[in-house]
Design a protein around this motif. Structure first.
Motif, PDB file in Angstrom:
ATOM      1  N   UNK A   1       0.827  -1.205   0.000  1.00 24.50           N
ATOM      2  CA  UNK A   1       0.000   0.000   0.000  1.00 24.50           C
ATOM      3  C   UNK A   1       0.861   1.255   0.000  1.00 24.50           C
ATOM      4  N   UNK A   2       1.896   1.283   0.831  1.00 24.32           N
ATOM      5  CA  UNK A   2       2.790   2.441   0.869  1.00 24.32           C
ATOM      6  C   UNK A   2       3.536   2.585  -0.448  1.00 24.32           C
ATOM      7  N   UNK A   3       3.896   1.469  -1.056  1.00 24.58           N
ATOM      8  CA  UNK A   3       4.614   1.507  -2.323  1.00 24.58           C
ATOM      9  C   UNK A   3       3.840   2.196  -3.425  1.00 24.58           C
ATOM     10  N   UNK A   4       2.498   2.115  -3.390  1.00 22.10           N
ATOM     11  CA  UNK A   4       1.678   2.766  -4.407  1.00 22.10           C
ATOM     12  C   UNK A   4       1.662   4.279  -4.246  1.00 22.10           C
ATOM     13  N   UNK A   5       2.085   4.769  -3.080  1.00 25.81           N
ATOM     14  CA  UNK A   5       2.194   6.202  -2.842  1.00 25.81           C
ATOM     15  C   UNK A   5       3.651   6.671  -2.823  1.00 25.81           C
ATOM     16  N   UNK A   6       4.584   5.771  -3.156  1.00 31.21           N
ATOM     17  CA  UNK A   6       6.002   6.159  -3.143  1.00 31.21           C
ATOM     18  C   UNK A   6       6.684   5.651  -4.410  1.00 31.21           C
ATOM     19  N   UNK A   7       7.329   4.511  -4.319  1.00 38.33           N
ATOM     20  CA  UNK A   7       8.133   4.031  -5.443  1.00 38.33           C
ATOM     21  C   UNK A   7       7.329   3.842  -6.723  1.00 38.33           C
ATOM     22  N   UNK A   8       6.141   3.243  -6.622  1.00 35.42           N
ATOM     23  CA  UNK A   8       5.327   2.995  -7.815  1.00 35.42           C
ATOM     24  C   UNK A   8       4.803   4.295  -8.420  1.00 35.42           C
ATOM     25  N   UNK A   9       4.519   5.262  -7.554  1.00 37.50           N
ATOM     26  CA  UNK A   9       3.958   6.529  -8.034  1.00 37.50           C
ATOM     27  C   UNK A   9       4.965   7.366  -8.805  1.00 37.50           C
ATOM     28  N   UNK A  10       6.265   7.110  -8.603  1.00 36.05           N
ATOM     29  CA  UNK A  10       7.291   7.915  -9.265  1.00 36.05           C
ATOM     30  C   UNK A  10       7.220   7.799 -10.790  1.00 36.05           C
ATOM     31  N   UNK A  11       6.699   6.682 -11.301  1.00 36.24           N
ATOM     32  CA  UNK A  11       6.576   6.501 -12.756  1.00 36.24           C
ATOM     33  C   UNK A  11       5.738   7.613 -13.370  1.00 36.24           C
ATOM     34  N   UNK A  12       4.710   8.053 -12.663  1.00 37.86           N
ATOM     35  CA  UNK A  12       3.794   9.057 -13.196  1.00 37.86           C
ATOM     36  C   UNK A  12       4.409  10.453 -13.171  1.00 37.86           C
ATOM     37  N   UNK A  13       5.542  10.600 -12.487  1.00 41.31           N
ATOM     38  CA  UNK A  13       6.302  11.851 -12.512  1.00 41.31           C
ATOM     39  C   UNK A  13       7.464  11.779 -13.490  1.00 41.31           C
ATOM     40  N   UNK A  14       7.641  10.627 -14.167  1.00 45.97           N
ATOM     41  CA  UNK A  14       8.817  10.381 -15.004  1.00 45.97           C
ATOM     42  C   UNK A  14      10.077  10.479 -14.125  1.00 45.97           C
ATOM     43  N   UNK A  15       9.981   9.969 -12.912  1.00 50.66           N
ATOM     44  CA  UNK A  15      11.055  10.158 -11.933  1.00 50.66           C
ATOM     45  C   UNK A  15      11.398   8.866 -11.202  1.00 50.66           C
ATOM     46  N   UNK A  16      11.130   7.719 -11.815  1.00 47.48           N
ATOM     47  CA  UNK A  16      11.323   6.457 -11.108  1.00 47.48           C
ATOM     48  C   UNK A  16      12.787   6.162 -10.780  1.00 47.48           C
ATOM     49  N   UNK A  17      13.715   6.833 -11.461  1.00 51.06           N
ATOM     50  CA  UNK A  17      15.132   6.628 -11.145  1.00 51.06           C
ATOM     51  C   UNK A  17      15.626   7.557 -10.039  1.00 51.06           C
ATOM     52  N   UNK A  18      14.766   8.499  -9.606  1.00 54.87           N
ATOM     53  CA  UNK A  18      15.211   9.500  -8.643  1.00 54.87           C
ATOM     54  C   UNK A  18      14.344   9.638  -7.401  1.00 54.87           C
TER      55      UNK A  18
END
Length: 590
Positions: A498-515
């Motif tokens: 659940x926390x991952x959907x508001x952190x690491x997984x959500x970064x994709x939608x910012x084009x920021x998954x590497x950062x």
């Protein structure tokens, strides 16, 4: 010493030592290679080292700020990948009932605010609450509202479903006359004598029109409002959002307000945005979007308008509204809005094709699976002629998406940005659609297991609360704010998921998954120290979690209790009578 050696020595001297160290912590890193640690170090806005207290404290020098977390839980900064900060330009004018536990208290707040509000202004409660959160488990009555606010115009809006107005508000808006715009699907409730009661049942656009008809903030009040909105987000551990568009304060209309906050170094959140253009001159919405970014104020996808903050104010494309006629409003008190398949096909062939051709990322609000199917039918055909080929796109909300359509979105390289509305409104959904359907809405387990790019979002500030912990609690416990079971046991998530959907997984939608999304060396230094340990507290306490220390870009942007002295001072709230200045943005954070 030659020049190269001297330059190297200078670099070594500059690199020695951390800017900030937080130790004595229980860190959930979100990093599979190093899931846990007790300390972290930050330098130049990025995570410098993660490890044991001994390892990290060795990086301290005379200029390092050292913070003892006192054994508290640290998590990556929360990313809300679909919310409407810029749309909430009236934040400082609005009394928020988010998290208020009883209707009795909510009404008392109304009465107090009514006495404080000057003549000529409204008393407003607009979104973020649910009648099911109250101990009384009901809506306020019109009599109760009129008693609380006897001499000011009043509107109390529940999501984008219904609103309650007193007589002064109806007169100011001209309800029942030709001056009051009546959009399709709007019902004005009448009493036995045929008089308007003040209750409006409607869809999204009707409430947007009403909001445009009430007093608006001055520029300085708007700047203050944005500062306070961001402060409320920092308070619950949010360090990044994707602004999901606004027709009234869209690009470039919102730029002066954002610029004013950024110049004062108060934009304490990363805020990439997608844009909605209503095409006021008669053009369709996608044509208006293209004109806005090519003629009105030229900008291209990925352009950051913030001079110093990574992912600060970045244009990320079009949406979530691409055409008003295909908007399937998510009013769970009413049956599903089903769009004619031909209209979905026209949207893709006429408008989405233009975005794909120009490599403009896009998002589309679709709530119901019956509408997702024809959209994907058309998108698959478009992809054959004009390949998406890695262009980022997503479905927003997609509450009732089927397993078959999950697979189709994944095959086309899209993502799904869910939302937490069911945490607040599932009890209403059950009345309309039945408990069996609610237990699988959305299909959390199947979505997570599918591996599709996916985030959980709030869709705040009107459709739901901006507090992500309310939704995290629902995903884990399966219970809505009423305490009712609304998610099946096999459709719930672990706390880490659940926390991952508001952190690491959500970064994709910012084009920021590497950062973004993890606490790991090289990541941008965004994290929150929580007041309770999310991973061990009883499920009933998850929704009440707040941050005691929020760090964004390596600097403290919010502090409370032990860390209050570290919190940056905020300017006075404008206007002086603002409900936010007296009640705060969320009940438990007052």
């Amino acid at each position: 010493m030659n020049g190269l050696t001297a330059a190297h020595a200078q670099t070594v001297r500059e690199a020695a030592g951390a800017d900030l160290i937080v130790h004595n912590a229980r860190i959930f890193t979100g990093n599979p290679a190093q899931p846990a640690a007790s300390a972290l170090a930050v330098k130049n806005g990025r995570v410098y080292s993660v490890g044991s207290d001994t390892e990290v404290l060795a990086l301290k020098n005379a200029g390092t700020r050292v913070i003892d977390s006192r054994g508290r839980r640290i998590i990556p900064g929360i990313i809300d990948a679909h919310t409407h900060v810029l749309n909430e330009g009236g934040y400082n004018y609005t009394l928020r009932w988010d998290g208020v536990p009883t209707l009795r208290r909510a009404l008392a707040m109304l009465g107090e605010q009514a006495r404080r509000t000057p003549l000529g202004h409204w008393v407003k409660v607009v979104g973020g609450w649910s009648p099911y959160q109250f101990e009384e488990k009901r809506f306020p009555t019109l009599e109760e509202l009129r008693a609380a606010v006897p001499d000011r115009p009043l509107i109390v809006q529940y999501a984008y479903n219904r609103a309650f107005m007193n007589q002064q508000a109806m007169e100011a808006l001209g309800v029942g006359t030709s001056t009051f715009p009546l959009l399709p699907g709007t019902e004005l409730e009448k009493d036995a004598q045929g008089r308007y009661t003040g209750v409006i049942h409607a869809y999204t656009f009707q409430f947007i029109v009403i909001e445009s008809m009430v007093p608006q903030l001055s520029f300085d009040e708007g700047v203050s409002s944005l500062v306070q909105t961001v402060h409320s987000l920092n308070r619950v551990g949010i360090t990044s959002i994707v602004d999901a568009g606004t027709g009234f304060r869209g690009y470039p209309k919102a730029n002066p307000t954002v610029d004013a906050v950024a110049r004062d170094n108060r934009l304490n959140i990363r805020m990439p945005f997608v844009d909605i253009q209503f095409g006021d001159d008669g053009t369709n919405m996608v044509d208006a979007q293209i004109a806005a970014i090519t003629s009105t104020a030229p900008i291209s996808p990925g352009h950051n308008l913030h001079p110093a903050l990574a992912h600060g104010f970045v244009y990320r494309g079009a949406g979530e509204l691409l055409a008003a006629e295909v908007h399937d409003h998510e009013n769970f008190d009413r049956p599903a809005v089903i769009i004619e398949p031909a209209k979905m096909r026209e949207l893709v062939e006429r408008d989405v094709a233009k975005l794909v051709q120009r490599r403009i990322p896009f998002r589309l609000h679709i709530t119901y699976d019956e509408n997702i199917t024809p959209f994907l039918d058309a998108l698959e055909k478009l992809n054959e002629k004009t390949p998406l080929d890695g262009l980022r796109w997503s479905l927003e909300h997609a509450e009732t998406i089927s397993p078959a359509n999950i697979a189709r979105v994944k095959a086309l390289g899209g993502g799904i940005a869910l939302d937490t509305k069911m945490a607040l409104h599932a009890d209403g959904f059950i009345k309309t659609h039945g408990r069996d359907k609610a237990l699988q809405t959305p299909r959390l387990r199947q979505l997570v297991d599918s591996g599709i790019p996916m985030a959980m979002t709030t869709d705040a500030f009107r459709a739901a609360s901006f507090n992500p912990w309310v939704g995290i609690s629902w995903m884990v416990s399966g219970k809505s704010v009423s305490g009712s079971e609304v998610l099946a046991r096999d459709n719930r998530l672990s706390r880490a998921e659940a926390l991952g959907l508001f952190t690491r997984k959500a970064a994709w939608f910012m084009h920021a998954e590497s950062e973004l999304g993890m606490i790991a060396p090289g990541q941008l230094a965004d994290f929150a120290v929580l007041d309770k340990d999310y991973f061990s507290v009883p499920e009933a306490q998850i929704a009440s979690i707040v941050s005691l220390l929020t760090v964004m870009d390596g600097r403290v942007v919010y502090g409370a209790q032990d860390y209050q002295s570290l919190s940056p001072a905020l300017p006075a709230i404008l206007p002086a009578w603002s409900p936010i200045g007296h009640f705060g943005g969320y009940h438990h954070a007052r």
